[in-house]
Enzyme design. Structure first.
Site, PDB file in Angstrom:
ATOM      1  N   LYS A 180     -25.659 -33.409 -51.349  1.00  0.00           N
ATOM      2  CA  LYS A 180     -25.610 -33.557 -52.804  1.00  0.00           C
ATOM      3  C   LYS A 180     -25.997 -34.988 -53.163  1.00  0.00           C
ATOM      4  O   LYS A 180     -25.231 -35.919 -52.945  1.00  0.00           O
ATOM      5  CB  LYS A 180     -24.230 -33.250 -53.379  1.00  0.00           C
ATOM      6  CG  LYS A 180     -24.308 -33.009 -54.915  1.00  0.00           C
ATOM      7  CD  LYS A 180     -23.005 -33.221 -55.636  1.00  0.00           C
ATOM      8  CE  LYS A 180     -22.809 -34.647 -56.080  1.00  0.00           C
ATOM      9  NZ  LYS A 180     -23.806 -35.110 -57.101  1.00  0.00           N
ATOM     10  N   GLU A 256     -17.741 -44.565 -47.090  1.00  0.00           N
ATOM     11  CA  GLU A 256     -18.261 -45.938 -47.220  1.00  0.00           C
ATOM     12  C   GLU A 256     -18.243 -46.243 -48.701  1.00  0.00           C
ATOM     13  O   GLU A 256     -19.036 -45.709 -49.468  1.00  0.00           O
ATOM     14  CB  GLU A 256     -19.665 -46.039 -46.617  1.00  0.00           C
ATOM     15  CG  GLU A 256     -20.109 -47.480 -46.387  1.00  0.00           C
ATOM     16  CD  GLU A 256     -20.960 -48.012 -47.525  1.00  0.00           C
ATOM     17  OE1 GLU A 256     -20.420 -48.833 -48.312  1.00  0.00           O
ATOM     18  OE2 GLU A 256     -22.120 -47.622 -47.615  1.00  0.00           O
ATOM     19  N   CYS A 290     -23.591 -52.165 -52.314  1.00  0.00           N
ATOM     20  CA  CYS A 290     -22.165 -52.282 -51.969  1.00  0.00           C
ATOM     21  C   CYS A 290     -21.905 -53.520 -51.116  1.00  0.00           C
ATOM     22  O   CYS A 290     -20.800 -54.058 -51.110  1.00  0.00           O
ATOM     23  CB  CYS A 290     -21.687 -51.025 -51.258  1.00  0.00           C
ATOM     24  SG  CYS A 290     -22.662 -50.562 -49.817  1.00  0.00           S
ATOM     25  N   GLU A 387     -15.697 -55.155 -58.529  1.00  0.00           N
ATOM     26  CA  GLU A 387     -17.077 -54.903 -58.122  1.00  0.00           C
ATOM     27  C   GLU A 387     -17.927 -54.684 -59.371  1.00  0.00           C
ATOM     28  O   GLU A 387     -17.765 -53.692 -60.085  1.00  0.00           O
ATOM     29  CB  GLU A 387     -17.155 -53.686 -57.207  1.00  0.00           C
ATOM     30  CG  GLU A 387     -18.547 -53.463 -56.654  1.00  0.00           C
ATOM     31  CD  GLU A 387     -18.629 -52.257 -55.728  1.00  0.00           C
ATOM     32  OE1 GLU A 387     -19.421 -52.312 -54.769  1.00  0.00           O
ATOM     33  OE2 GLU A 387     -17.901 -51.269 -55.964  1.00  0.00           O
TER      34      GLU A 387
END
Length: 496
Positions: A180, A256, A290, A387
């Site tokens: 997906k 992750e 990331c 973040e």
């Protein structure tokens, strides 16, 4: 052509590209042009059932898990070659879906995707298993058998590259996959599945299910009882939701998740290299990484010199049209994400949240955020704690190695870090003290696909890469043989 859009991209289920059962579609928006450019099939519960069912049948009764590493490897190598042949089309898909500069996608992302398939095809075939002969007449060996149906959920920031990172090891070890892709960047997944079929991959081995996340295709997929493994890359909040869904069925998962990486620049570093790598670490892919090194701590004797060079290098980066070969930074991936990043910058009033030294929203083009440098931020400022996932870097002075390490570790994330020093002892010392899955010394984003990749804390669970991927995508089985015919029942349970 489909209506006002340039093309339609369907699910790929059991070797066929299909509409959703209910005919629903959604659109992919080109963030530079500001309008939808493609229509995508929008998956629901019955589409999820079809995709998982196809993968289940291909695993339970099909040839893929049984054909052996060499035969699977030949197909994966053919797929890698087709990826390279269709490089321009794949790079265009990712560029139009999420604003990645086309030249960078073509030069970096597509070759890495092909390399992922080649590496894992060869690694699965060549990596030795354990053979444990014993002096009591037994022989023990380990089989690494495919785990089953893998649900692979990829993010939008490097669509093709991270799709391949997930599915290549799963396929190489004999699993079947339901991929997906992120709803913001769906097109390359359909293109990849088309190429897999052209390479000779049997129907049902690689399926693509499009759609959204909560109460939609993503949630239906990770909750499906036919799934044996879940691998996900994305934000930490979504990872927690997936972990809760997986816990109900004890489904092994690899997550992750987000990061808030620090770079430590010591006074003895090669300052030019430190600046160059720090700029790459902060602004690669418009900071939508990331691993982005968005917190830069600089030893006080070189703080001002570093800041001056870093700011100048950031200002030299060219933000603009992702189709222009000279563009370094494209638009942020969506209008929604642009609003989120601007929200962080709107807080910068010169107080504890910090001061905008350079960059910020482009006054001449509302689609762009220029490479941004923030200074004077308190340690609890949002720009240092959360973040941002945009081209925003904070630069902070420090006085001692212990202080630098403590600040770098002072975050719930633990994905990676960078250290810049010419002192070998310090390099080893800080690499050991920093909390994270990867520490780069005097470089950034240099990957060895044999090495473990993943994070700790809010940055995720598990590791992938090399034998770590084999451990996750297989069920290791111990086989114990009495080859001497001399073992009796009294030996049952005896430990060696």
């Amino acid at each position: 052509m489909t209506g006002q859009y340039e093309d339609f991209y369907g699910h790929v289920i059991d070797g066929k590209e299909t509409e959703s059962d209910d005919g629903r579609r959604f659109t992919s928006v080109d963030p530079w042009q500001g309008h939808a450019w493609a229509e995508i099939a929008e998956g629901g519960p019955t589409d999820t059932d079809r995709a998982v069912g196809a993968a289940r049948q291909a695993f339970d009764t099909g040839e893929w898990p049984r054909m052996g590493h060499a035969a699977r490897g030949r197909i994966l190598h053919r797929l890698a070659a087709l990826i390279e042949e269709h490089a321009a089309e794949l790079a265009t898909a990712d560029s139009r879906d999420m604003g990645r500069p086309h030249a960078q996608a073509l030069a970096k992302d597509v070759p890495r995707a092909a390399a992922n398939f080649r590496f894992f095809a060869d690694h699965a075939r060549l990596t030795a298993a354990e053979h444990l002969p014993a002096d009591n007449g037994t022989h023990v060996y380990t089989r690494y058998e495919p785990a089953g149906v893998v649900a692979a959920i990829a993010p939008w920031n490097f669509p093709l590259m991270l799709e391949s990172w997930k599915i290549a090891p799963a396929l190489a070890h004999g699993n079947t996959v339901v991929l997906k892709p992120a709803e913001q960047s769906p097109v390359s997944a359909t293109l990849l599945a088309r190429l897999a079929l052209e390479a000779g991959m049997p129907p049902g081995v690689l399926n693509v299910l499009h759609g959204h996340g909560p109460a939609a295709a993503g949630e239906f997929l990770v909750s499906h009882p036919g799934v044996d493994r879940i691998t996900f890359t994305g934000e930490s909040a979504t990872g927690r939701a997936i972990a809760r869904a997986a816990a109900d069925r004890l489904t092994p998962l690899s997550l992750e998740l987000g990061g808030k990486a620090a770079g430590l620049v010591f006074a003895d570093s090669d300052l030019d290299r430190a600046v160059t790598w720090s700029v790459t670490g902060a602004y690669l892919n418009a900071g939508q990484v990331c691993l982005a090194g968005s917190r830069i701590y600089v030893e006080r004797p070189v703080y001002h010199a570093f800041l001056e060079r870093f700011t100048a290098a950031a200002a030299a980066l060219r933000a603009g049209d992702p189709a222009d070969p000279g563009t370094d930074i494209g638009p942020l991936a969506s209008a929604e994400h642009h609003t989120k990043v601007r929200g962080f910058l709107d807080r910068l009033d010169g107080g504890p949240e910090g001061r905008l030294l350079a960059g910020g929203p482009d006054p001449d083009d509302p689609r762009l955020v220029r490479p941004t440098v923030v200074v004077d931020a308190a340690e609890e400022a949002a720009v240092l704690r959360q973040e941002i996932f945009g081209p925003v870097a904070t630069v902070v002075p420090f006085d001692t190695e212990e202080e630098a390490v403590a600040r770098a570790n002072g975050t719930p994330y633990g994905l990676n870090a960078m250290v810049f020093t010419e002192d070998l002892r310090r390099a080893h010392r800080t690499a050991g003290a920093l909390r994270g899955g990867t520490v780069w010394v005097n470089c950034f984003f240099v990957r060895d696909l044999r090495a473990p990749f993943g994070g700790v804390g809010a940055s995720g669970i598990g590791r992938e890469g090399g034998t770590h991927s084999r451990e996750f995508f297989t069920e290791p089985k111990a086989v114990v043989m009495d080859i001497a015919g001399a073992i009796g029942p009294e030996a049952t349970g005896a430990a060696r």
